[in-house]
Design a protein around this motif. Structure first.
Motif: not given
Length: 69
Positions: A29, A21, A14-15, A17-18, A32
């Motif tokens: 990150p 992105k 999950r990290y 992917e974040h 945001f």
């Protein structure tokens, strides 16, 4: 212990992917891309204090981001 390993793998995936992105969108990150972080204790305060993001130093850009050690 298998459940704990699965949970750890899920968090890492999950990290990643974040992170990818945020890198793609050129956003920090940690915040945001906002440039500031509101700490949970101050969320409901009327005059909530906003603090510059320590990762990007308030710019909100991925290029300025450096991970905390």
């Amino acid at each position: 212990m298998g459940l704990l390993n699965k949970f750890t793998e899920w968090r890492e995936k999950r990290y990643k992917e974040h992170f990818s992105k945020m890198k793609e969108e050129n956003k920090c990150p940690d915040c945001f891309g906002k440039g500031f972080i509101i700490y949970p204790a101050n969320v409901y305060a009327f005059h909530a204090d906003h603090f510059h993001c320590p990762g990007c130093k308030g710019s909100g850009l991925f290029n300025d981001w450096s991970p905390l050690e």
